[in-house]
Design a protein around this motif. Sequence first.
Motif, PDB file in Angstrom:
ATOM      1  N   LEU A 326      14.528  -2.129 -40.000  1.00  0.00           N
ATOM      2  CA  LEU A 326      12.744  -2.833 -39.579  1.00  0.00           C
ATOM      3  C   LEU A 326      12.668  -1.806 -38.488  1.00  0.00           C
ATOM      4  N   LEU A 327      13.960  -1.076 -37.630  1.00  0.00           N
ATOM      5  CA  LEU A 327      13.911  -0.637 -36.606  1.00  0.00           C
ATOM      6  C   LEU A 327      12.396   1.195 -36.802  1.00  0.00           C
ATOM      7  N   GLY A 328      12.141   0.988 -35.905  1.00  0.00           N
ATOM      8  CA  GLY A 328      11.000   2.319 -35.880  1.00  0.00           C
ATOM      9  C   GLY A 328      10.775   2.668 -36.960  1.00  0.00           C
ATOM     10  N   LYS A 329      10.194   1.793 -38.150  1.00  0.00           N
ATOM     11  CA  LYS A 329       9.247   2.045 -39.262  1.00  0.00           C
ATOM     12  C   LYS A 329       8.272   2.265 -39.352  1.00  0.00           C
ATOM     13  N   GLY A 330       7.330   1.759 -37.943  1.00  0.00           N
ATOM     14  CA  GLY A 330       6.102   1.809 -37.796  1.00  0.00           C
ATOM     15  C   GLY A 330       5.293   2.930 -38.145  1.00  0.00           C
ATOM     16  N   ASP A 331       4.273   2.863 -38.400  1.00  0.00           N
ATOM     17  CA  ASP A 331       3.167   3.439 -38.645  1.00  0.00           C
ATOM     18  C   ASP A 331       2.586   4.264 -37.296  1.00  0.00           C
ATOM     19  N   ARG A 332       2.782   3.743 -36.104  1.00  0.00           N
ATOM     20  CA  ARG A 332       2.537   4.396 -35.038  1.00  0.00           C
ATOM     21  C   ARG A 332       3.329   4.010 -33.354  1.00  0.00           C
ATOM     22  N   THR A 333       2.997   4.853 -32.918  1.00  0.00           N
ATOM     23  CA  THR A 333       4.086   3.778 -31.564  1.00  0.00           C
ATOM     24  C   THR A 333       3.817   2.614 -30.610  1.00  0.00           C
ATOM     25  N   ALA A 334       5.080   2.310 -30.001  1.00  0.00           N
ATOM     26  CA  ALA A 334       4.891   0.940 -29.635  1.00  0.00           C
ATOM     27  C   ALA A 334       3.693   0.767 -28.723  1.00  0.00           C
ATOM     28  N   ALA A 335       3.901   1.704 -28.090  1.00  0.00           N
ATOM     29  CA  ALA A 335       2.472   2.588 -26.804  1.00  0.00           C
ATOM     30  C   ALA A 335       0.927   1.487 -27.892  1.00  0.00           C
ATOM     31  N   ALA A 336       1.021   2.867 -28.950  1.00  0.00           N
ATOM     32  CA  ALA A 336      -0.229   2.122 -29.288  1.00  0.00           C
ATOM     33  C   ALA A 336      -0.578   0.941 -30.203  1.00  0.00           C
TER      34      ALA A 336
END
Length: 372
Positions: A326-336
């Motif tokens: 699940l690492l890095g699988k999001g739809d936006r950056t960590a900052a966003a």
Amino acid sequence: MKRLRHLILGAALLGQSALGDVYYVATNAPAGGDGGSWPTAFTNIQTAFDTAQVHDTIYLAGHTFLLTNQLIWPAASNVTLLGGYVATNAGGPGDYDTLKWPTILTPKPGNAHRVLFLQNATNIFIERVIIRGGSAVQGSGFYADNVSGQIRHAVFENNISPSGNYYGRGGGAFLLGGVVTFEHVVFANNRANTLNTGWSVYGGAIYAASGIHCFRNILGVANVAADDGTFTAAMRGSFLYVDGGDVTVENATLAHHSVASALHRNGGTLRVANSILWDNDSGDYAGTITFSNCCATGLTAGVQGNLTNDPLFETPLFYLASDSPLLGKGDRTAAAAGVTGWTVFTNGSTYADPGSEMVNLGYHHPEGIVWD
């Protein structure tokens, strides 16, 4: 629960700055204080609420406040409530650390009532408080009617909404209209419970009746919408029940919910992104919900970026292993996503470049932990 609160509240995080008057509240202050400093603090939070005006800030000592009645938020707009202070210095609020000095709002033993009631309040700001042990048919911890504002770095735990002569709804929080954002918040062991046949229960942790609400970086654990085993009333949404309005859940980890599914949408809209739903005994969700970049066994892998893989949690506190899928699988950056400086790893490592790295799924902790 001590470790859980540490992971949510342990970091020293900045709240709003005071623009108006400031008031101090401490349980050990001498009687008759004017609330103008720690040595002359109010001893009763409601006194500070009744005194506060527009843009005022209320500082709470890191004490346990035993309540004899529900707290009623002031009608003034832009009021800020901040907890976790050591409360020993003569001037200014001083240091805060919610691991060392947690601010706990809870009914006095023998009392059964809601913790905090808000109505027609605008631009509220609540940070670094623990709302515990409330009891009311609706919104035992937090009842918000036509309220706008933010609740950050908080814990809602062990609140119960029992149905008796009406539906039990929202053990932790009840939201009626308004626009409220919950960010970096834990909901644990809250309950909507049937005490009388025929009266159903909805939303063990949260009931959203209407309004526009966002839950961002949330840990929901072991909340329940249930009966005591003798009644046949409906039980819906052990973590969240949406009856109306527009609700968004982002970077949440929802686990160990039982009896009813963790999420239930009956009306309105519910969108869930970058979240993990895992090990929820009666299912992860019910009703039509929009999922994107989420992990749950009932989803279809590859559709809208969703996954069904085992998250590979490292500890009971839901950190992720270094090889989690699940690492890095999001739809936006960590900052966003608002989790710069936060971590999913026990060693506390954070994003090297949060402006470009895609966010990991699930709840992010303020720091790592040495698990013993």
